[in-house]
Write an enzyme that holds these catalytic residues in place. Sequence first.
Site, PDB file in Angstrom:
ATOM      1  N   GLU A 198      23.774 -37.261   7.726  1.00 20.05           N
ATOM      2  CA  GLU A 198      24.901 -38.184   7.921  1.00 20.05           C
ATOM      3  C   GLU A 198      25.028 -39.198   6.781  1.00 20.05           C
ATOM      4  OE1 GLU A 198      24.519 -41.273  10.923  1.00 20.05           O
ATOM      5  OE2 GLU A 198      26.632 -41.079  11.441  1.00 20.05           O
ATOM      6  N   ASP A 208      30.655 -39.010  10.276  1.00 18.07           N
ATOM      7  CA  ASP A 208      30.966 -40.207  11.061  1.00 18.07           C
ATOM      8  C   ASP A 208      32.191 -40.847  10.405  1.00 18.07           C
ATOM      9  OD1 ASP A 208      31.084 -42.846  12.035  1.00 18.07           O
ATOM     10  OD2 ASP A 208      28.950 -42.800  12.545  1.00 18.07           O
ATOM     11  N   GLU A 252      30.492 -43.680  19.064  1.00 21.53           N
ATOM     12  CA  GLU A 252      29.377 -44.500  18.574  1.00 21.53           C
ATOM     13  C   GLU A 252      29.902 -45.864  18.145  1.00 21.53           C
ATOM     14  OE1 GLU A 252      25.464 -43.732  15.809  1.00 21.53           O
ATOM     15  OE2 GLU A 252      27.396 -43.201  14.967  1.00 21.53           O
TER      16      GLU A 252
END
Length: 265
Positions: free
Chosen positions: A143, A178, A242
Amino acid sequence: MPRFAANLSMLYNDVDFLDRFAAAARDGFQAVEYLFPYAHPAPELAERLRAHGLQQVLFNAPPGDWDAGERGLACLPGREAEFRAGIAQAIEYAQALQCPRIHVMAGLVPQGADAAAVRATYVANVRHAAEQAAPHGIRILLEPINGRDMPGFFLSRQDQAHALVAEIGATNVQVQMDLYHCQIVEGDLAMKIRQYLPTGRVGHLQIAGVPERHEPDVGELNHPYLFRLLDSLGYDGWIGCEYRPARGAATHATSDGLGWLKPWL
Ligand SMILES: O=C(O)[C@@H](O)C(=O)CO
Ligand SMILES: [Mg+2]
């Protein structure tokens, strides 16, 4: 329709961690993710998943000494033994939780370290993780994280992550895209999604409002537009929610802030 997973590290902070499974299920989530399971025995977590009809879709490998500021071990020369022990532990948990994805955090680049050595360490460590995970059908995710939230983090851009995935050359290594971090570092999200989703190298998505990392309907992004785009591209993976609810850990803060999700459940 996009499928959403509740991130139990950030959501439902008004209740104890183990009670967040029930809270997420009550709000209609069918899947969860969180940073680290290691404070709890795997059978206890597996029982929470079973009792509430939830799937575990992602968690992170041990990150080193989190409280001392470490954010992963993968790029740290000299920490290979600890990295490998962490991967073994993560795979044990993933098997017990029937979780098909482990996020391996890259780590903060050590002050004064040789850049080539850091990169070589990262590639070798991720290759090791992929080899260990493959026989269990587990994917290793990388990530990119923005440098405002994690100054000095090794991996910050999507193109960097995709180049590393290609170099590592293991079919079970993918990028955890993300969109919150991607917007802060690069912007141009719709074009990035159009560029990277068709590669088949994006194994998981996460979202949050930008810049405060609150609910997706707070801030500068148009998430309904992005969800429709993901649908049009045939994305059938999970989207991790998130974010930190705008009302923090106030009672029912997460549930009260889920108006944005209702049309998508
Ligand atoms: O975006 C994040 O912060 C997380 O996905 C993570 O794994 C590291 O904190
Ligand atoms: Mg994330």
